[in-house]
Design a protein around this motif. Structure first.
Motif, PDB file in Angstrom:
ATOM      1  N   UNK A 183       0.808  -1.216   0.000  1.00  0.00           N
ATOM      2  CA  UNK A 183       0.000   0.000   0.000  1.00  0.00           C
ATOM      3  C   UNK A 183       0.842   1.267   0.000  1.00  0.00           C
ATOM      4  N   UNK A 184       1.938   1.244   0.748  1.00  0.00           N
ATOM      5  CA  UNK A 184       2.671   2.481   1.014  1.00  0.00           C
ATOM      6  C   UNK A 184       3.829   2.767   0.058  1.00  0.00           C
ATOM      7  N   UNK A 185       4.481   1.739  -0.472  1.00  0.00           N
ATOM      8  CA  UNK A 185       5.643   1.978  -1.337  1.00  0.00           C
ATOM      9  C   UNK A 185       5.297   2.826  -2.555  1.00  0.00           C
ATOM     10  N   UNK A 186       4.170   2.614  -3.233  1.00  0.00           N
ATOM     11  CA  UNK A 186       3.863   3.476  -4.379  1.00  0.00           C
ATOM     12  C   UNK A 186       3.754   4.954  -4.027  1.00  0.00           C
ATOM     13  N   UNK A 187       3.477   5.259  -2.770  1.00  0.00           N
ATOM     14  CA  UNK A 187       3.318   6.657  -2.363  1.00  0.00           C
ATOM     15  C   UNK A 187       4.587   7.242  -1.745  1.00  0.00           C
ATOM     16  N   UNK A 188       5.341   6.419  -1.017  1.00  0.00           N
ATOM     17  CA  UNK A 188       6.458   6.948  -0.242  1.00  0.00           C
ATOM     18  C   UNK A 188       7.821   6.418  -0.657  1.00  0.00           C
ATOM     19  N   UNK A 189       7.877   5.336  -1.383  1.00  0.00           N
ATOM     20  CA  UNK A 189       9.158   4.739  -1.740  1.00  0.00           C
ATOM     21  C   UNK A 189       9.620   3.739  -0.694  1.00  0.00           C
ATOM     22  N   UNK A 190      10.491   2.825  -1.097  1.00  0.00           N
ATOM     23  CA  UNK A 190      10.891   1.724  -0.228  1.00  0.00           C
ATOM     24  C   UNK A 190      11.672   2.169   1.002  1.00  0.00           C
ATOM     25  N   UNK A 191      12.563   3.125   0.837  1.00  0.00           N
ATOM     26  CA  UNK A 191      13.392   3.545   1.963  1.00  0.00           C
ATOM     27  C   UNK A 191      12.552   4.178   3.070  1.00  0.00           C
ATOM     28  N   UNK A 192      11.644   5.062   2.691  1.00  0.00           N
ATOM     29  CA  UNK A 192      10.807   5.717   3.677  1.00  0.00           C
ATOM     30  C   UNK A 192       9.846   4.728   4.345  1.00  0.00           C
ATOM     31  N   UNK A 193       9.349   3.784   3.565  1.00  0.00           N
ATOM     32  CA  UNK A 193       8.444   2.778   4.120  1.00  0.00           C
ATOM     33  C   UNK A 193       9.180   1.885   5.107  1.00  0.00           C
ATOM     34  N   UNK A 194      10.409   1.532   4.800  1.00  0.00           N
ATOM     35  CA  UNK A 194      11.205   0.724   5.733  1.00  0.00           C
ATOM     36  C   UNK A 194      11.372   1.449   7.064  1.00  0.00           C
ATOM     37  N   UNK A 195      11.589   2.755   7.008  1.00  0.00           N
ATOM     38  CA  UNK A 195      11.718   3.552   8.227  1.00  0.00           C
ATOM     39  C   UNK A 195      10.401   3.550   9.007  1.00  0.00           C
ATOM     40  N   UNK A 196       9.290   3.692   8.298  1.00  0.00           N
ATOM     41  CA  UNK A 196       7.980   3.706   8.949  1.00  0.00           C
ATOM     42  C   UNK A 196       7.697   2.385   9.656  1.00  0.00           C
ATOM     43  N   UNK A 197       7.991   1.287   8.994  1.00  0.00           N
ATOM     44  CA  UNK A 197       7.766  -0.024   9.595  1.00  0.00           C
ATOM     45  C   UNK A 197       8.594  -0.176  10.860  1.00  0.00           C
ATOM     46  N   UNK A 198       9.841   0.271  10.792  1.00  0.00           N
ATOM     47  CA  UNK A 198      10.725   0.192  11.964  1.00  0.00           C
ATOM     48  C   UNK A 198      10.177   1.036  13.119  1.00  0.00           C
ATOM     49  N   UNK A 199       9.644   2.213  12.811  1.00  0.00           N
ATOM     50  CA  UNK A 199       9.071   3.074  13.850  1.00  0.00           C
ATOM     51  C   UNK A 199       7.845   2.427  14.495  1.00  0.00           C
ATOM     52  N   UNK A 200       7.047   1.746  13.692  1.00  0.00           N
ATOM     53  CA  UNK A 200       5.861   1.076  14.245  1.00  0.00           C
ATOM     54  C   UNK A 200       6.253  -0.027  15.219  1.00  0.00           C
ATOM     55  N   UNK A 201       7.286  -0.792  14.879  1.00  0.00           N
ATOM     56  CA  UNK A 201       7.676  -1.894  15.755  1.00  0.00           C
ATOM     57  C   UNK A 201       8.300  -1.412  17.062  1.00  0.00           C
TER      58      UNK A 201
END
Length: 443
Positions: free
Chosen positions: A409-427
């Motif tokens: 859902x998120x990579x098309x909007x934010x890109x892989x690097x930013x999404x990886x950061x978001x996932x890490x913040x959630x955990x």
């Protein structure tokens, strides 16, 4: 028993160090799942329309939105967040009452936390209290309340948002009772709206009204003391049958978030067993769409009550169609976001197969099962029985699968690097010094 007071007292007195680790982890899973849905849905027409309509009426623009550049006052930010996180129909669900629990609560909390410095630990605690409130109220009135046509995500969700924001505002027990009363008197949302933008508005509507309830209560705005159990309270007015013992049973021990589930497909949860079965038939046999003569699906009675849309032309409608659910599974062998678009609905092959689908309500089939029979033009028949669909409590999505869903859902909007950061913040949400760190990472 004074259910409103008992629930309010528990929420006020609860301490996070008394909450088990598995409950904290499930809260992180819920937030991860919802943030992905909100990022993914942030550009949908329903969100764009709501922003255009409401921005002129917003107060001081103190609150950031999830994955949007605009700023609103916190109440209106709750509305937009709620629409973003619910519009894809990809958010979490508790099958015991069909509440989408995270959108009303998280939408209000993220709006509050973007305007007021809040630690991740405090946010998680407030989130869990909101989750308890909405689920327990919902449990008490389900199924009569839902069967009457109320959208329980909205009507119970307002209690969750009130409890969650109220926890962050450090309401007293008396103030929390008032917040519950103010939430109860604002509870609304009807199932007739399913298949339209108004359905996703319900989550934002509940978030805003719950937030408002907590703010009013903190300022001394009074409300009835028996909002849930009173003779003219929420349960009695909005359900022909109810069980108030479910509001308080196991309070503080039987955490409701343990019953949360996460969808593998962005549509009504009750059609997901049929999707599972049709995808499996596609995987095993790869039937050409033109070779299919008839598709017969036996489902739980609730499926036809909720998802009986046949003559559809829009993607939003397709999310509540057992006929479309079966067709996309058989034709495309998948059911991602692209299978619930206007394009997919009007795809000639999908449309042809959809028109061949018949669905029968079978009381022997549970809401987590489906029986599928596909008859081919050459006389052959394929069958499949889904015992337990993917994503339910007994067959849950793993942490890794939730991450994959987030990325889709998120990579098309934010890109892989930013999404990886978001996932890490959630955990590591409970370690965040300021939740705004995560909100800013969605921009």
């Amino acid at each position: 028993m004074f259910e409103t007071k008992t629930l309010a007292s528990y929420i006020v007195s609860s301490r996070i160090d008394k909450i088990p680790d598995d409950v904290i982890h499930e809260a992180k899973r819920s937030i991860l799942n919802w943030v992905g849905c909100a990022v993914g849905g942030s550009g949908e027409p329903a969100v764009e329309t709501a922003i255009r309509a409401l921005l002129p009426f917003s107060g001081k623009p103190e609150a950031r939105l999830i994955a949007r550049p605009e700023r609103f006052d916190p109440l209106y930010a709750s509305v937009i967040n709620g629409i973003s996180g619910h519009v894809y129909e990809y958010d979490d669900t508790t099958p015991m009452n069909y509440i989408h629990p995270t959108p009303p609560v998280a939408s209000a909390l993220f709006a509050y936390s973007s305007a007021h410095a809040t630690t991740g630990r405090d946010f998680l605690h407030a989130f869990l209290m909101g989750f308890e409130a909405e689920e327990r109220v919902g449990n008490a009135v389900y199924p009569a309340h839902y069967n009457a046509g109320w959208h329980i995500t909205a009507t119970a969700g307002v209690f969750g948002a009130a409890a969650a924001v109220g926890k962050l505002l450090d309401l007293s027990t008396q103030e929390m009772i008032w917040a519950m009363g103010l939430a109860a008197t604002q509870a609304s949302g009807i199932r007739e709206m399913f298949g339209s933008m108004a359905k996703s508005f319900h989550a934002g509507h509940a978030a805003r009204n719950g937030y408002l309830s907590a703010v009013l209560a903190k300022s001394g705005f009074t409300a009835g003391e028996h909002a849930i159990e009173g003779a003219r309270g929420f349960a009695a007015v909005m359900a022909s049958e109810y069980d108030l013992s479910k509001v308080t049973a196991g309070l503080g021990e039987d955490f409701q978030i343990r019953y949360n589930t996460y969808k593998p497909y962005p549509c009504g949860i009750v059609v997901q067993p049929a999707i599972d079965g049709c995808i499996e038939l596609h995987r095993k046999h790869h039937p050409a769409p033109e070779s299919i003569k008839a598709v017969r699906v036996r489902v739980a009675p609730l499926v036809l009550d909720l998802c009986n849309k046949r003559d559809i032309t829009r993607g939003l409608d397709s999310k509540y169609s057992i006929y479309h659910a079966a067709a996309i599974g058989l034709v495309r062998g998948k059911a991602g976001l692209q299978e619930f678009t206007d394009e997919a609905v009007n795809d000639p092959q999908i449309k042809r197969v959809r028109e061949l689908v018949s669905a029968v309500a079978d009381p022997s089939v549970t809401e987590d099962q489906s029986r599928i029979e596909v008859e081919l033009v050459n006389g052959e028949t394929m069958t499949h029985f889904v015992e337990e669909s993917l994503g339910n409590v007994r067959r849950p999505l793993s942490d890794a699968q939730l991450e994959d869903k987030f990325r889709d859902q998120a990579v098309p909007k934010l890109g892989r690097e930013q999404v990886a950061k978001l996932i890490e913040l959630c955990w590591r949400f409970d370690a965040l010094e300021n939740v705004n760190t995560l909100v800013e990472a969605t921009q």
